[in-house]
Motif scaffolding. Structure first.
Motif, PDB file in Angstrom:
ATOM      1  N   THR A  34       0.843  -1.213   0.000  1.00  0.00           N
ATOM      2  CA  THR A  34       0.000   0.000   0.000  1.00  0.00           C
ATOM      3  C   THR A  34       0.872   1.256   0.000  1.00  0.00           C
ATOM      4  O   THR A  34       0.586   2.228   0.714  1.00  0.00           O
ATOM      5  CB  THR A  34      -0.956   0.005   1.202  1.00  0.00           C
ATOM      6  OG1 THR A  34      -0.227  -0.238   2.408  1.00  0.00           O
ATOM      7  CG2 THR A  34      -2.028  -1.061   1.045  1.00  0.00           C
ATOM      8  N   ASP A  47      -9.822  -7.176   6.859  1.00  0.00           N
ATOM      9  CA  ASP A  47     -10.544  -5.920   6.666  1.00  0.00           C
ATOM     10  C   ASP A  47     -10.839  -5.779   5.177  1.00  0.00           C
ATOM     11  O   ASP A  47     -10.141  -6.348   4.329  1.00  0.00           O
ATOM     12  CB  ASP A  47      -9.696  -4.748   7.159  1.00  0.00           C
ATOM     13  CG  ASP A  47     -10.457  -3.420   7.178  1.00  0.00           C
ATOM     14  OD1 ASP A  47     -11.705  -3.435   7.162  1.00  0.00           O
ATOM     15  OD2 ASP A  47      -9.791  -2.367   7.211  1.00  0.00           O
ATOM     16  N   TYR A  71     -10.698  -3.490   1.968  1.00  0.00           N
ATOM     17  CA  TYR A  71      -9.840  -2.403   1.484  1.00  0.00           C
ATOM     18  C   TYR A  71     -10.538  -1.755   0.297  1.00  0.00           C
ATOM     19  O   TYR A  71     -10.757  -2.389  -0.732  1.00  0.00           O
ATOM     20  CB  TYR A  71      -8.489  -2.982   1.073  1.00  0.00           C
ATOM     21  CG  TYR A  71      -7.460  -1.996   0.587  1.00  0.00           C
ATOM     22  CD1 TYR A  71      -6.721  -1.231   1.487  1.00  0.00           C
ATOM     23  CD2 TYR A  71      -7.179  -1.870  -0.778  1.00  0.00           C
ATOM     24  CE1 TYR A  71      -5.740  -0.357   1.041  1.00  0.00           C
ATOM     25  CE2 TYR A  71      -6.200  -0.993  -1.225  1.00  0.00           C
ATOM     26  CZ  TYR A  71      -5.480  -0.241  -0.313  1.00  0.00           C
ATOM     27  OH  TYR A  71      -4.509   0.625  -0.753  1.00  0.00           O
ATOM     28  N   THR A  73     -11.178   1.097  -2.703  1.00  0.00           N
ATOM     29  CA  THR A  73     -10.544   2.024  -3.642  1.00  0.00           C
ATOM     30  C   THR A  73     -11.651   2.694  -4.444  1.00  0.00           C
ATOM     31  O   THR A  73     -12.553   2.016  -4.943  1.00  0.00           O
ATOM     32  CB  THR A  73      -9.590   1.283  -4.590  1.00  0.00           C
ATOM     33  OG1 THR A  73      -8.670   0.497  -3.810  1.00  0.00           O
ATOM     34  CG2 THR A  73      -8.809   2.259  -5.451  1.00  0.00           C
ATOM     35  N   TRP A  92     -14.668  -2.846  -3.097  1.00  0.00           N
ATOM     36  CA  TRP A  92     -13.814  -3.668  -2.236  1.00  0.00           C
ATOM     37  C   TRP A  92     -14.084  -5.139  -2.506  1.00  0.00           C
ATOM     38  O   TRP A  92     -15.163  -5.527  -2.937  1.00  0.00           O
ATOM     39  CB  TRP A  92     -13.997  -3.339  -0.764  1.00  0.00           C
ATOM     40  CG  TRP A  92     -15.243  -3.832  -0.085  1.00  0.00           C
ATOM     41  CD1 TRP A  92     -15.594  -5.117   0.208  1.00  0.00           C
ATOM     42  CD2 TRP A  92     -16.311  -3.023   0.457  1.00  0.00           C
ATOM     43  NE1 TRP A  92     -16.778  -5.171   0.879  1.00  0.00           N
ATOM     44  CE2 TRP A  92     -17.242  -3.908   1.061  1.00  0.00           C
ATOM     45  CE3 TRP A  92     -16.538  -1.645   0.523  1.00  0.00           C
ATOM     46  CZ2 TRP A  92     -18.395  -3.446   1.682  1.00  0.00           C
ATOM     47  CZ3 TRP A  92     -17.679  -1.199   1.153  1.00  0.00           C
ATOM     48  CH2 TRP A  92     -18.600  -2.089   1.716  1.00  0.00           C
ATOM     49  N   TYR A 142      -2.901  -5.429   3.795  1.00  0.00           N
ATOM     50  CA  TYR A 142      -3.758  -5.240   2.635  1.00  0.00           C
ATOM     51  C   TYR A 142      -3.028  -5.635   1.349  1.00  0.00           C
ATOM     52  O   TYR A 142      -1.838  -5.344   1.161  1.00  0.00           O
ATOM     53  CB  TYR A 142      -4.157  -3.772   2.502  1.00  0.00           C
ATOM     54  CG  TYR A 142      -5.034  -3.223   3.589  1.00  0.00           C
ATOM     55  CD1 TYR A 142      -6.240  -3.825   3.927  1.00  0.00           C
ATOM     56  CD2 TYR A 142      -4.673  -2.054   4.268  1.00  0.00           C
ATOM     57  CE1 TYR A 142      -7.047  -3.288   4.914  1.00  0.00           C
ATOM     58  CE2 TYR A 142      -5.489  -1.509   5.247  1.00  0.00           C
ATOM     59  CZ  TYR A 142      -6.671  -2.127   5.573  1.00  0.00           C
ATOM     60  OH  TYR A 142      -7.482  -1.593   6.553  1.00  0.00           O
ATOM     61  N   SER A 172      -8.001   2.519   1.090  1.00  0.00           N
ATOM     62  CA  SER A 172      -8.042   2.708   2.540  1.00  0.00           C
ATOM     63  C   SER A 172      -8.969   1.681   3.156  1.00  0.00           C
ATOM     64  O   SER A 172      -9.659   0.932   2.461  1.00  0.00           O
ATOM     65  CB  SER A 172      -8.526   4.117   2.881  1.00  0.00           C
ATOM     66  OG  SER A 172      -9.871   4.295   2.463  1.00  0.00           O
ATOM     67  N   THR A 173      -8.983   1.653   4.470  1.00  0.00           N
ATOM     68  CA  THR A 173      -9.934   0.802   5.170  1.00  0.00           C
ATOM     69  C   THR A 173     -11.357   1.285   4.909  1.00  0.00           C
ATOM     70  O   THR A 173     -11.602   2.481   4.733  1.00  0.00           O
ATOM     71  CB  THR A 173      -9.671   0.814   6.687  1.00  0.00           C
ATOM     72  OG1 THR A 173     -10.704   0.053   7.342  1.00  0.00           O
ATOM     73  CG2 THR A 173      -9.676   2.217   7.248  1.00  0.00           C
TER      74      THR A 173
END
Length: 553
Positions: free
Chosen positions: A77, A304, A306, A308, A393, A420, A475-476
């Motif tokens: 990342t 989690d 991720y 975009t 995601w 990630y 990001s999360t």
């Protein structure tokens, strides 16, 4: 424990007043016979931005309402530290999240049982999804009608959303009127919100506020738990209470006659276990913590979603951007105050998609589509010009990370490494997901309104360019789970059994999203509510709730 520390007695002590903790405080104190203490490091949920739905954008890095966590720099990342919001205060992350309420795919929960979480099938869990909610739009036996969490549709979304839905249908996606009450294949639908009228329906508002006056329930805020107190050896080892520190430095011990319950979340729960000497001996030794109970799965298995985002400049149709600045924003504030409507009632997204990349045998991409575009493509400040954002995601990531302490100082933060995009399947899926988002924007119902793609832009054509964009900008999406996973055998990395009891320690349970063996395909808050409702019945020795409608959802 120093002899000078005052000692309090209760039946149950619950660590963490987030989503799960609020549920447990309500249910365990309901019959009036058990004394319950709910202990929270943060404060009361008084900040006005908690209760205004769109206010979540101002809370994600708030120094008092979140823990201000960031991830370790990730190899996949761009070496970035990524903001990792976790709620601090009554309601926990349910007080700062994007209000999106989505049940998982049934196969997600059935997968837990297949991995050894006995009894955790979707059929067995559905009654608890129903129990926690009040669906505010008609009678349906698959939805709840008297639960503490109010669930509703988005009010009057901007016109661009209808064009997005039409474009999805042109792309071959089925339109679902209620994505929480039907089998879900590739589809497009409107998100539902945890909202009650003009305000957020958090776990604190739904579960805690109505019962805060019960004489057998004490809600303690501003109290930082330092460690779990464990006594005995071998099979007789037992959690007997917690040691806490007040804001003024005073230390108090709260002992539990029945059980200590950790509901501090995917980060807070493994953090507290490790500070208490429970975890992988190698990790504990590295942090200078003496091992009390060797449990190697603590802090591992972090998962989690991720996200975009693609962003598009829009023309000829209304979006939220032009209503979020200057005089227009003043009008929206007035609309909210007078009628409880307008953009201040919006959540993190309005339209959702389940899509298939072809890399899995069921939908593997979820989209969050907002009728506005954010500066730099990340949730925060809306752009000035009309825009649309489409986040993608991977629903079931293969990457696995960790949360570990590197210091015995209770005031220090753990190292959060979600890893990630560390798995090749995850990287391939996010690239295909971005391509699906682009195809949606090219459909006849939406294309006439799209001026251009602003992020990542026309220059990102090849797979490598799209992957680089995802690495540098993703990001999360706030769905971290799994760091104390449920399963039958501690030797295989499981931390709790199917009753959520910590392996090797009597009187200690974990009830929060950290117990999920694998992340649900969808948003996680609805499932944390379900887990806590089911756990409450376990703690009270109630027979599991069942419903004849389980097969229908």
């Amino acid at each position: 424990m120093a002899s000078s520390e005052p000692v309090e007695l209760t039946d149950y002590v619950i660590v963490g007043a987030g989503t799960a903790g609020c549920v447990l405080a309500n249910r365990l104190s309901a019959d009036g016979t058990s004394q319950v203490q709910l202990v929270e490091a943060g404060g009361r949920d008084r900040h006005p931005m908690i209760h205004i739905p769109a206010g979540f954008m101002r809370l994600l890095d708030h120094p008092e309402i979140t823990w201000s966590y960031k991830t370790a720099p990730g190899a996949e990342t761009g070496g970035r530290q990524i903001l990792f919001p976790r709620g601090r205060g009554l309601g926990g992350s349910s007080s700062i999240n994007g209000l999106l309420y989505v049940r998982p795919l049934p196969s997600d929960i059935d997968g837990w049982e297949a991995q050894g979480a006995q009894g955790w099938s979707y059929e067995n869990c559905l009654p608890y999804y129903i129990k926690c909610e009040t669906w505010q739009d008609g009678a349906d036996p698959r939805r709840g009608h008297d639960g503490p969490i109010k669930v509703t549709r988005v009010l009057a979304p901007p016109p661009v959303c209808a064009q997005v839905v039409k474009a999805g249908q042109e792309l071959g996606l089925e339109f679902l009127d209620d994505p929480n009450a039907t089998t879900r294949g590739p589809s497009i639908w409107y998100y539902q919100q945890t909202r009650q009228g003009r305000v957020r329906s958090s776990a604190a508002r739904g579960y805690l506020w109505p019962v805060a006056g019960r004489p057998n329930l004490a809600v303690r805020t501003g109290l930082q738990v330092l460690r779990v107190l464990i006594e005995g050896e071998g099979p007789a080892r037992r959690a007997v209470g917690i040691e806490c520190r007040h804001a003024d430095g005073r230390v108090t011990v709260i002992k539990a006659r029945k059980e200590v319950i950790l509901s501090a979340g995917v980060i807070g729960t493994p953090r507290l276990l490790e500070l208490s000497g429970v975890g992988d001996p190698d990790v504990l030794d590295n942090a200078g913590i003496a091992t009390q109970v060797a449990l190697r799965g603590v802090g591992k298995n972090l998962q989690d979603h991720y996200v975009t985002r693609l962003c598009f400049r829009i023309k000829g149709i209304a979006t939220a951007n032009e209503r979020a600045h200057g005089a227009a924003l003043a009008g929206e504030v007035a609309k909210y105050v007078l009628s409880g409507s307008g953009i201040l009632t919006y959540s993190a997204a309005v339209v959702g998609v389940f899509a298939s990349t072809g890399l899995a045998d069921r939908p593997d991409i979820q989209c969050v589509i907002a009728p506005g575009s954010f500066k730099e493509g990340r949730i925060g400040e809306l752009e000035d010009l009309p825009g649309l954002s489409l986040g993608v995601w991977q629903m079931r990531p293969e990457s696995r990370g960790s949360v570990h302490m590197t210091s015995k100082d209770p005031g220090s933060a753990p190292v959060i490494d979600p890893a990630y995009l560390s798995h090749a399947v995850d990287r391939a899926t996010v690239v295909e997901g971005l391509r699906i988002g682009r195809r949606l924007a090219e459909q006849p119902s939406l294309a006439p309104y799209v001026v251009n793609e602003t992020l990542p832009g026309a220059q990102a054509v090849a797979d490598e360019a799209l992957l680089k964009y995802a690495r540098d900008n993703g990001s999360t999406v706030y769905h971290g789970v799994g760091t104390c996973r449920m399963g039958p055998d501690a030797s295989e990395g499981c931390v709790v059994d199917s009753e959520l009891r910590v392996h090797g320690i009597q009187g200690l349970r974990i009830v929060d999203g950290s117990i999920m063996p694998t992340v649900t395909s969808t948003n996680t808050n609805a499932t944390v509510l379900m887990i806590a409702e089911r756990a409450a019945d376990m703690l009270l020795n109630k027979a599991p709730q069942r419903t004849a409608q389980a097969h229908a959802a």
